[in-house]
Motif scaffolding. Structure first.
Motif, PDB file in Angstrom:
ATOM      1  N   SER A   6      41.215  24.337 -50.358  1.00 22.77           N
ATOM      2  CA  SER A   6      41.090  22.830 -49.650  1.00 22.77           C
ATOM      3  C   SER A   6      39.733  22.666 -49.134  1.00 22.77           C
ATOM      4  CB  SER A   6      42.063  22.829 -48.311  1.00 22.77           C
ATOM      5  OG  SER A   6      42.066  21.637 -47.850  1.00 22.77           O
ATOM      6  N   ILE A   7      38.958  21.626 -49.830  1.00 19.91           N
ATOM      7  CA  ILE A   7      37.550  21.188 -49.584  1.00 19.91           C
ATOM      8  C   ILE A   7      37.596  20.168 -48.620  1.00 19.91           C
ATOM      9  CG2 ILE A   7      35.234  21.358 -50.486  1.00 19.91           C
ATOM     10  CD1 ILE A   7      36.413  22.544 -53.085  1.00 19.91           C
ATOM     11  N   GLN A   8      37.327  20.201 -47.370  1.00 21.81           N
ATOM     12  CA  GLN A   8      37.288  18.954 -46.612  1.00 21.81           C
ATOM     13  C   GLN A   8      36.542  19.363 -45.424  1.00 21.81           C
ATOM     14  OE1 GLN A   8      41.372  16.955 -45.935  1.00 21.81           O
ATOM     15  NE2 GLN A   8      42.022  18.979 -46.919  1.00 21.81           N
ATOM     16  N   SER A   9      36.574  18.068 -44.530  1.00 25.82           N
ATOM     17  CA  SER A   9      35.950  18.234 -43.115  1.00 25.82           C
ATOM     18  C   SER A   9      36.818  19.169 -42.146  1.00 25.82           C
ATOM     19  CB  SER A   9      35.857  16.879 -42.527  1.00 25.82           C
ATOM     20  OG  SER A   9      37.179  16.502 -42.221  1.00 25.82           O
ATOM     21  N   HIS A  10      36.404  19.688 -41.069  1.00 26.40           N
ATOM     22  CA  HIS A  10      37.161  20.373 -40.087  1.00 26.40           C
ATOM     23  C   HIS A  10      36.359  20.282 -38.559  1.00 26.40           C
ATOM     24  CE1 HIS A  10      38.640  24.107 -38.218  1.00 26.40           C
ATOM     25  NE2 HIS A  10      37.437  24.217 -37.659  1.00 26.40           N
ATOM     26  N   VAL A  11      37.700  19.971 -37.835  1.00 26.19           N
ATOM     27  CA  VAL A  11      37.248  19.905 -36.270  1.00 26.19           C
ATOM     28  C   VAL A  11      37.755  20.989 -35.648  1.00 26.19           C
ATOM     29  CG1 VAL A  11      37.235  17.394 -36.458  1.00 26.19           C
ATOM     30  CG2 VAL A  11      39.514  18.308 -36.099  1.00 26.19           C
ATOM     31  N   ILE A  80      42.397  20.838 -53.347  1.00 29.49           N
ATOM     32  CA  ILE A  80      42.469  19.489 -52.657  1.00 29.49           C
ATOM     33  C   ILE A  80      40.820  19.059 -52.188  1.00 29.49           C
ATOM     34  CG2 ILE A  80      43.311  18.167 -50.357  1.00 29.49           C
ATOM     35  CD1 ILE A  80      45.756  19.857 -50.401  1.00 29.49           C
ATOM     36  N   SER A  81      40.586  17.984 -52.370  1.00 27.66           N
ATOM     37  CA  SER A  81      39.321  17.526 -51.770  1.00 27.66           C
ATOM     38  C   SER A  81      39.506  16.352 -51.001  1.00 27.66           C
ATOM     39  CB  SER A  81      38.472  17.118 -52.795  1.00 27.66           C
ATOM     40  OG  SER A  81      38.626  15.981 -53.596  1.00 27.66           O
ATOM     41  N   GLY A  82      38.821  16.211 -49.584  1.00 29.48           N
ATOM     42  CA  GLY A  82      39.078  15.104 -48.572  1.00 29.48           C
ATOM     43  C   GLY A  82      37.770  14.583 -48.378  1.00 29.48           C
ATOM     44  N   TYR A  83      37.537  14.748 -46.833  1.00 31.58           N
ATOM     45  CA  TYR A  83      36.188  13.796 -46.707  1.00 31.58           C
ATOM     46  C   TYR A  83      34.904  14.912 -47.188  1.00 31.58           C
ATOM     47  CZ  TYR A  83      32.343  12.210 -43.708  1.00 31.58           C
ATOM     48  OH  TYR A  83      31.223  11.807 -43.169  1.00 31.58           O
ATOM     49  N   GLN A  84      33.986  14.175 -47.655  1.00 28.80           N
ATOM     50  CA  GLN A  84      32.837  14.778 -48.280  1.00 28.80           C
ATOM     51  C   GLN A  84      31.468  14.103 -47.664  1.00 28.80           C
ATOM     52  OE1 GLN A  84      33.067  17.244 -50.491  1.00 28.80           O
ATOM     53  NE2 GLN A  84      35.464  16.823 -50.021  1.00 28.80           N
ATOM     54  N   PRO A 113      40.636  10.535 -51.590  1.00 24.63           N
ATOM     55  CA  PRO A 113      39.137   9.774 -51.499  1.00 24.63           C
ATOM     56  C   PRO A 113      38.675   8.954 -50.178  1.00 24.63           C
ATOM     57  CG  PRO A 113      40.918   8.254 -52.675  1.00 24.63           C
ATOM     58  CD  PRO A 113      41.550   9.598 -52.171  1.00 24.63           C
ATOM     59  N   VAL A 114      38.371   9.985 -49.244  1.00 31.80           N
ATOM     60  CA  VAL A 114      38.063   9.306 -47.972  1.00 31.80           C
ATOM     61  C   VAL A 114      36.993   8.554 -47.927  1.00 31.80           C
ATOM     62  CG1 VAL A 114      37.647   9.779 -45.675  1.00 31.80           C
ATOM     63  CG2 VAL A 114      39.260  11.285 -46.881  1.00 31.80           C
ATOM     64  N   MET A 115      37.187   7.361 -47.827  1.00 32.06           N
ATOM     65  CA  MET A 115      35.888   6.187 -47.757  1.00 32.06           C
ATOM     66  C   MET A 115      35.853   5.318 -46.611  1.00 32.06           C
ATOM     67  SD  MET A 115      35.933   4.577 -51.584  1.00 32.06           S
ATOM     68  CE  MET A 115      36.611   5.521 -52.933  1.00 32.06           C
ATOM     69  N   GLY A 116      37.169   5.031 -46.035  1.00 32.28           N
ATOM     70  CA  GLY A 116      37.214   4.061 -45.013  1.00 32.28           C
ATOM     71  C   GLY A 116      38.431   3.407 -45.008  1.00 32.28           C
ATOM     72  N   ASP A 117      38.471   2.316 -44.281  1.00 27.59           N
ATOM     73  CA  ASP A 117      39.814   1.239 -44.214  1.00 27.59           C
ATOM     74  C   ASP A 117      39.126  -0.089 -43.956  1.00 27.59           C
ATOM     75  OD1 ASP A 117      39.112   0.859 -41.537  1.00 27.59           O
ATOM     76  OD2 ASP A 117      40.447   2.802 -40.922  1.00 27.59           O
ATOM     77  N   ILE A 123      32.825   4.177 -44.621  1.00 25.50           N
ATOM     78  CA  ILE A 123      32.225   5.066 -43.582  1.00 25.50           C
ATOM     79  C   ILE A 123      31.609   6.315 -44.069  1.00 25.50           C
ATOM     80  CG2 ILE A 123      34.177   4.398 -41.815  1.00 25.50           C
ATOM     81  CD1 ILE A 123      35.592   7.122 -42.554  1.00 25.50           C
ATOM     82  N   VAL A 124      31.325   6.463 -45.285  1.00 24.44           N
ATOM     83  CA  VAL A 124      30.786   7.671 -45.658  1.00 24.44           C
ATOM     84  C   VAL A 124      29.340   7.333 -46.194  1.00 24.44           C
ATOM     85  CG1 VAL A 124      32.892   8.737 -46.919  1.00 24.44           C
ATOM     86  CG2 VAL A 124      31.650   7.050 -48.114  1.00 24.44           C
ATOM     87  N   SER A 125      28.446   8.562 -46.216  1.00 21.12           N
ATOM     88  CA  SER A 125      27.016   8.607 -46.692  1.00 21.12           C
ATOM     89  C   SER A 125      26.945   8.004 -48.010  1.00 21.12           C
ATOM     90  CB  SER A 125      26.674  10.108 -46.479  1.00 21.12           C
ATOM     91  OG  SER A 125      26.924  10.678 -45.422  1.00 21.12           O
TER      92      SER A 125
END
Length: 285
Positions: A6-11, A80-84, A113-117, A123-125
């Motif tokens: 799972s390759i994505q962001s973390h909080v 799985i890929s999420g926010y990059q 494909p986290v991009m925004g809404d 919202i991505v770079s």
């Protein structure tokens, strides 16, 4: 030992990205290997802000190489890929998927494909949205976009169910075998609408929309994680779609009952494996 990469962001606090995805897949009995693209103190919707950093794309490549060195890529059942956090992170994900497929052709790639809404826009770079649309989504077995992201991939504007079906069918023509639209905001008011599309047809689930002080963050990550886990455990896409919606609603209901807008995933963990609600999918095309 098999697992899911799972390759994505973390909080650190709360549930978003891997913090929303890893535990539910583990609760469903699967090993999960998380790689973080960014690490923040909390998700970005807090008015006080957040602290943390984005990792370099080479960190992804280095960690995947380490997994390869110990012979684990062949045991990867899904990616799985999420926010990059950068365009080159997208390329590192693509390389990881190719490496894993070379050693295990049965491994699935699930792209969230986290991009925004529609409210926030993109919202991505710079470069991330382009690589999601042009590189990662076409090579994925499964994509899990929201309405905004589905339009970005297909070019089909969506304001009704017929247009949503058209967009889903076009997405299938562009490479993925399964499309799960995690949220269609422009359909009925007061309900949460989501669509599954495969070559067998399109299906709609509408479930009640719960009230929160602020919109919970990490719901899309939870959807992608549970759906992936269902597929890895052998469920057909339609069965996985049904279970995912029932489980996510149960977690959200638990969250609402606690008066929280941070997902109460741990408190609601039984819903992940034994949902107490059942929202049946309806064929729509």
């Amino acid at each position: 030992m098999n697992g899911i990469l799972s390759i994505q962001s973390h909080v650190v606090f709360g549930h978003a990205g891997n913090s929303s995805a890893v535990f539910p897949m583990q609760r469903m009995g699967l090993e999960v290997w998380p790689i973080h693209t960014v690490q923040f103190s909390n998700h970005t919707q807090y008015p006080q802000g957040f602290s943390g950093k984005s990792f370099d794309s080479e960190d992804i490549r280095t960690l995947v190489k380490g997994l390869d060195n110990i012979g684990k890529l062949k045991d990867c059942q899904a990616v799985i890929s999420g926010y990059q956090g950068s365009a080159d992170q997208c390329l590192a994900v693509a390389q990881a998927v190719e490496q894993i497929r070379a050693q295990n052709p049965n491994a699935r790639y699930v792209c969230d494909p986290v991009m925004g809404d529609p409210q926030k826009g993109c919202i991505v770079s710079d470069g991330v949205a382009e690589h999601l649309v042009q590189t990662l989504m076409p090579m994925a077995d499964v994509i899990v976009p929201n309405q905004f992201e589905l339009t970005a991939f297909t070019g089909v504007e969506i304001s009704n169910l017929e247009q949503a079906i058209t967009a889903c069918r076009k997405a299938l023509d562009l490479g993925p075998k399964v499309v799960l639209v995690k949220h269609l905001h422009s359909l009925a008011q007061g309900v949460f609408s989501t669509i599954l599309a495969t070559e067998q047809g399109c299906y709609l689930i509408e479930r009640p929309e719960l009230e929160f002080a602020k919109a919970p963050v990490g719901v899309g990550d939870l959807i992608s994680a549970i759906f992936t886990a269902c597929l890895v455990k052998g469920m057909a896409p339609l069965e996985a779609f049904r279970h995912t919606n029932n489980a996510v609603y149960g977690v959200l209901e638990t969250t609402a009952k606690h008066g929280s807008w941070e997902l109460m995933t741990v408190f609601g963990q039984e819903e992940i494996v034994n949902p107490s609600h059942d929202f049946a999918p309806q064929p729509i095309g």
